[in-house]
Design a protein around this motif. Structure first.
Motif, PDB file in Angstrom:
ATOM      1  N   ARG A  24     111.376  39.042  26.695  1.00  0.00           N
ATOM      2  CA  ARG A  24     112.098  39.012  27.965  1.00  0.00           C
ATOM      3  C   ARG A  24     112.860  37.706  28.146  1.00  0.00           C
ATOM      4  O   ARG A  24     113.963  37.666  28.649  1.00  0.00           O
ATOM      5  CB  ARG A  24     111.078  39.230  29.083  1.00  0.00           C
ATOM      6  CG  ARG A  24     111.433  38.708  30.440  1.00  0.00           C
ATOM      7  CD  ARG A  24     112.555  39.493  31.085  1.00  0.00           C
ATOM      8  NE  ARG A  24     112.782  38.959  32.392  1.00  0.00           N
ATOM      9  CZ  ARG A  24     113.383  37.829  32.656  1.00  0.00           C
ATOM     10  NH1 ARG A  24     113.839  37.081  31.678  1.00  0.00           N
ATOM     11  NH2 ARG A  24     113.567  37.426  33.899  1.00  0.00           N
ATOM     12  N   HIS A  25     112.260  36.591  27.714  1.00  0.00           N
ATOM     13  CA  HIS A  25     112.881  35.290  27.919  1.00  0.00           C
ATOM     14  C   HIS A  25     113.534  34.736  26.661  1.00  0.00           C
ATOM     15  O   HIS A  25     114.281  33.775  26.734  1.00  0.00           O
ATOM     16  CB  HIS A  25     111.850  34.288  28.450  1.00  0.00           C
ATOM     17  CG  HIS A  25     111.396  34.622  29.832  1.00  0.00           C
ATOM     18  ND1 HIS A  25     112.198  34.411  30.936  1.00  0.00           N
ATOM     19  CD2 HIS A  25     110.259  35.200  30.286  1.00  0.00           C
ATOM     20  CE1 HIS A  25     111.554  34.821  32.019  1.00  0.00           C
ATOM     21  NE2 HIS A  25     110.390  35.297  31.647  1.00  0.00           N
ATOM     22  N   GLY A  91     117.058  30.203  46.380  1.00  0.00           N
ATOM     23  CA  GLY A  91     116.475  31.375  45.738  1.00  0.00           C
ATOM     24  C   GLY A  91     115.837  31.030  44.404  1.00  0.00           C
ATOM     25  O   GLY A  91     115.157  30.006  44.273  1.00  0.00           O
ATOM     26  N   PHE A  92     116.066  31.883  43.415  1.00  0.00           N
ATOM     27  CA  PHE A  92     115.315  31.786  42.167  1.00  0.00           C
ATOM     28  C   PHE A  92     116.217  31.691  40.938  1.00  0.00           C
ATOM     29  O   PHE A  92     117.205  32.410  40.806  1.00  0.00           O
ATOM     30  CB  PHE A  92     114.382  32.985  42.015  1.00  0.00           C
ATOM     31  CG  PHE A  92     113.306  33.027  43.067  1.00  0.00           C
ATOM     32  CD1 PHE A  92     112.139  32.301  42.907  1.00  0.00           C
ATOM     33  CD2 PHE A  92     113.476  33.775  44.223  1.00  0.00           C
ATOM     34  CE1 PHE A  92     111.142  32.318  43.880  1.00  0.00           C
ATOM     35  CE2 PHE A  92     112.491  33.802  45.197  1.00  0.00           C
ATOM     36  CZ  PHE A  92     111.319  33.063  45.026  1.00  0.00           C
ATOM     37  N   GLN A  93     115.845  30.821  40.035  1.00  0.00           N
ATOM     38  CA  GLN A  93     116.449  30.738  38.705  1.00  0.00           C
ATOM     39  C   GLN A  93     116.001  31.925  37.857  1.00  0.00           C
ATOM     40  O   GLN A  93     116.738  32.425  37.019  1.00  0.00           O
ATOM     41  CB  GLN A  93     116.031  29.422  38.039  1.00  0.00           C
ATOM     42  CG  GLN A  93     116.477  29.251  36.596  1.00  0.00           C
ATOM     43  CD  GLN A  93     116.053  27.915  36.032  1.00  0.00           C
ATOM     44  OE1 GLN A  93     116.274  26.885  36.658  1.00  0.00           O
ATOM     45  NE2 GLN A  93     115.446  27.911  34.850  1.00  0.00           N
ATOM     46  N   ASP A  94     114.769  32.355  38.100  1.00  0.00           N
ATOM     47  CA  ASP A  94     114.180  33.502  37.394  1.00  0.00           C
ATOM     48  C   ASP A  94     113.291  34.246  38.382  1.00  0.00           C
ATOM     49  O   ASP A  94     112.243  33.746  38.793  1.00  0.00           O
ATOM     50  CB  ASP A  94     113.375  33.011  36.188  1.00  0.00           C
ATOM     51  CG  ASP A  94     112.888  34.143  35.299  1.00  0.00           C
ATOM     52  OD1 ASP A  94     112.654  35.246  35.825  1.00  0.00           O
ATOM     53  OD2 ASP A  94     112.742  33.920  34.085  1.00  0.00           O
ATOM     54  N   ILE A  97     109.443  35.395  37.207  1.00  0.00           N
ATOM     55  CA  ILE A  97     108.336  34.439  37.190  1.00  0.00           C
ATOM     56  C   ILE A  97     108.373  33.517  38.410  1.00  0.00           C
ATOM     57  O   ILE A  97     107.676  32.510  38.460  1.00  0.00           O
ATOM     58  CB  ILE A  97     108.327  33.606  35.890  1.00  0.00           C
ATOM     59  CG1 ILE A  97     109.616  32.785  35.758  1.00  0.00           C
ATOM     60  CG2 ILE A  97     108.113  34.484  34.676  1.00  0.00           C
ATOM     61  CD1 ILE A  97     109.596  31.815  34.584  1.00  0.00           C
ATOM     62  N   ALA A  98     109.215  33.883  39.377  1.00  0.00           N
ATOM     63  CA  ALA A  98     109.327  33.139  40.643  1.00  0.00           C
ATOM     64  C   ALA A  98     109.658  31.661  40.421  1.00  0.00           C
ATOM     65  O   ALA A  98     109.145  30.786  41.134  1.00  0.00           O
ATOM     66  CB  ALA A  98     108.046  33.289  41.464  1.00  0.00           C
ATOM     67  N   GLN A  99     110.526  31.384  39.444  1.00  0.00           N
ATOM     68  CA  GLN A  99     110.979  30.017  39.198  1.00  0.00           C
ATOM     69  C   GLN A  99     112.163  29.722  40.110  1.00  0.00           C
ATOM     70  O   GLN A  99     113.186  30.386  40.048  1.00  0.00           O
ATOM     71  CB  GLN A  99     111.385  29.836  37.737  1.00  0.00           C
ATOM     72  CG  GLN A  99     111.826  28.413  37.402  1.00  0.00           C
ATOM     73  CD  GLN A  99     112.242  28.275  35.942  1.00  0.00           C
ATOM     74  OE1 GLN A  99     112.263  29.245  35.191  1.00  0.00           O
ATOM     75  NE2 GLN A  99     112.575  27.062  35.534  1.00  0.00           N
ATOM     76  N   LYS A 100     112.035  28.733  40.956  1.00  0.00           N
ATOM     77  CA  LYS A 100     113.050  28.446  41.955  1.00  0.00           C
ATOM     78  C   LYS A 100     114.306  27.827  41.344  1.00  0.00           C
ATOM     79  O   LYS A 100     114.237  27.064  40.382  1.00  0.00           O
ATOM     80  CB  LYS A 100     112.487  27.528  43.042  1.00  0.00           C
ATOM     81  CG  LYS A 100     111.433  28.194  43.916  1.00  0.00           C
ATOM     82  CD  LYS A 100     111.002  27.277  45.057  1.00  0.00           C
ATOM     83  CE  LYS A 100     110.001  27.985  45.965  1.00  0.00           C
ATOM     84  NZ  LYS A 100     109.584  27.127  47.108  1.00  0.00           N
ATOM     85  N   ALA A 101     115.436  28.141  41.932  1.00  0.00           N
ATOM     86  CA  ALA A 101     116.701  27.516  41.536  1.00  0.00           C
ATOM     87  C   ALA A 101     116.740  26.096  42.070  1.00  0.00           C
ATOM     88  O   ALA A 101     116.136  25.782  43.101  1.00  0.00           O
ATOM     89  CB  ALA A 101     117.878  28.318  42.091  1.00  0.00           C
ATOM     90  N   SER A 102     117.462  25.234  41.370  1.00  0.00           N
ATOM     91  CA  SER A 102     117.561  23.836  41.771  1.00  0.00           C
ATOM     92  C   SER A 102     118.930  23.296  41.351  1.00  0.00           C
ATOM     93  O   SER A 102     119.701  23.991  40.682  1.00  0.00           O
ATOM     94  CB  SER A 102     116.461  23.020  41.086  1.00  0.00           C
ATOM     95  OG  SER A 102     116.790  22.776  39.721  1.00  0.00           O
TER      96      SER A 102
END
Length: 387
Positions: A24-25, A91-94, A97-102
């Motif tokens: 997936r990644h 929001g999310f980068q992914d 996997i709930a990885q937050k955008a920054s």
């Protein structure tokens, strides 16, 4: 026996989940012939693009509130007269996997990469290594077509060549360029503007022939390193993978990138919005080219050199400028002029076209700048990959 069977089923299920997660990644696969080894750039762990919302000027707090209200998913950066006013992820980068955008999140910039290819081409021109009016056969002798084609035709998207279609049989830009040559000029399209990823893939191949280096190495050595693009990397540079956003469609279904090994020059670069802004500002401030080269590039319209709004991978109406790319659920768009540089990267297409509409609203209605005034600037982004 029943317990053993349950145990075996559980193990098989666990292996499947782990394998799926890895696949997936793992879209970063250095399998293209032109880039056998990445040029050695590393992700600086100490680089942390700070979240900034200028509180002294209410407009930036209002922009922050607007993006939250609209549920924007991505990263925005705004510079005013060279000073950073807003740099924030939402929001999310992914999602998976709930990885937050920054501010550090890097987005697949798609056709906006044509802007970097254009800068590379212009650099070689200023050094006298290429002439934009040369026939393509001077650099690629085998690129013979029914009518003569020149580098300028590729740069302006007026070759009339069949639009490039990626396939699993091609694994580098040499193969992609040969596909373009083999398909040839389409009836009635010679010297008519027709946007085509393949035009800039061919230009990327020309850059390789002239420099005797891979496209990626030449870019890294001549742009990424000297201009401190610290969150910029090609799709297969695994050291930057933790910062690369995952793209999703409007149903939040992951859009796995494919065929990126054949998109050097036209769509396989990841960048943080701040890096895009830095590159634009350096161009505007004559740090990349002289004033004599830069001013016509940015501000001339309807001249022999720049007959239309499109040139070297971006659009200009003389005062306002736009670059844009959409690829595999991700989009990067920038509007800029002498005062403002606004860049938005996102990885969630909800709805298609909404992200640029938000940028347009911010730029025109909140920052009170003129629209780039490109024909149908919002509706044009309905295709999978467009500049």
């Amino acid at each position: 026996m029943k317990r053993i069977l349950i145990f075996v089923i559980a193990v098989v299920a666990l292996v499947f989940v782990i394998t799926y997660g890895l696949n997936r990644h793992n879209h970063v696969q250095p399998n293209d012939k032109n880039e056998k080894k990445i040029s050695g750039r590393i992700a600086k762990e100490d680089v942390d693009y700070e979240t900034i919302v200028n509180k002294k000027e209410p407009v930036y707090k209002n922009i922050d509130k607007y993006l939250k209200k609209e549920k924007f998913n991505g990263t925005i950066v705004i510079y005013h007269q060279g000073k950073i006013m807003l740099n924030k992820g939402y929001g999310f980068q992914d999602f998976d996997i709930a990885q937050k955008a920054s501010p550090n999140t890097m987005y697949l910039i798609g056709s906006a990469q044509k802007f970097t290819t254009g800068l590379m081409l212009k650099k070689l021109e200023t050094e006298g290594k290429v002439n934009i009016n040369d026939p393509i056969t001077k650099y690629l002798p085998w690129f013979k077509t029914s009518k003569p084609l020149y580098l300028k035709d590729f740069m302006l998207h007026r070759t009339g060549l069949k639009k490039y279609k990626a396939t699993s049989q091609i694994h580098d830009i040499d193969g992609a360029s040969k596909w373009m040559q083999n398909e040839g000029i389409q009836p009635g399209m010679y010297h008519k503007h027709m946007y085509n990823d393949g035009n800039y893939i061919v230009l990327a191949r020309v850059i390789e022939v002239v420099t005797k280096e891979s496209y990626a190495k030449y870019f890294n050595d001549n742009f990424a390193k000297p201009y401190d693009l610290e969150r910029t990397a090609f799709y297969n540079d695994t050291t930057f993978q933790p910062y690369m956003a995952q793209g999703y469609n409007n149903m939040k279904i992951f859009q796995k990138p494919e065929f990126l090994d054949q998109y050097y020059g036209a769509g396989n670069l990841y960048m943080a919005p701040k890096d895009v802004a830095k590159l634009v500002i350096d161009l505007q401030n004559y740090k990349i080219f002289s004033k004599q080269v830069t001013d016509p590039l940015l501000y001339s319209v309807k001249t022999k050199e720049y007959p239309g709004s499109y040139r070297y991978g971006f659009y200009s109406n003389g005062q306002e400028h736009r670059l844009n790319g959409v690829f595999f659920g991700q989009q990067l768009t920038s509007y800029f002029n002498k005062d403002y540089v606004v860049v938005m990267g996102n990885n969630y297409q909800n709805k298609t076209g909404k992200n640029e509409k938000m940028l347009h609203h911010i730029y025109v209605n909140m920052l009170h700048q003129r629209s780039p005034n490109v024909k149908k600037p919002i509706k044009k982004i309905n295709r999978q990959n467009v500049g």
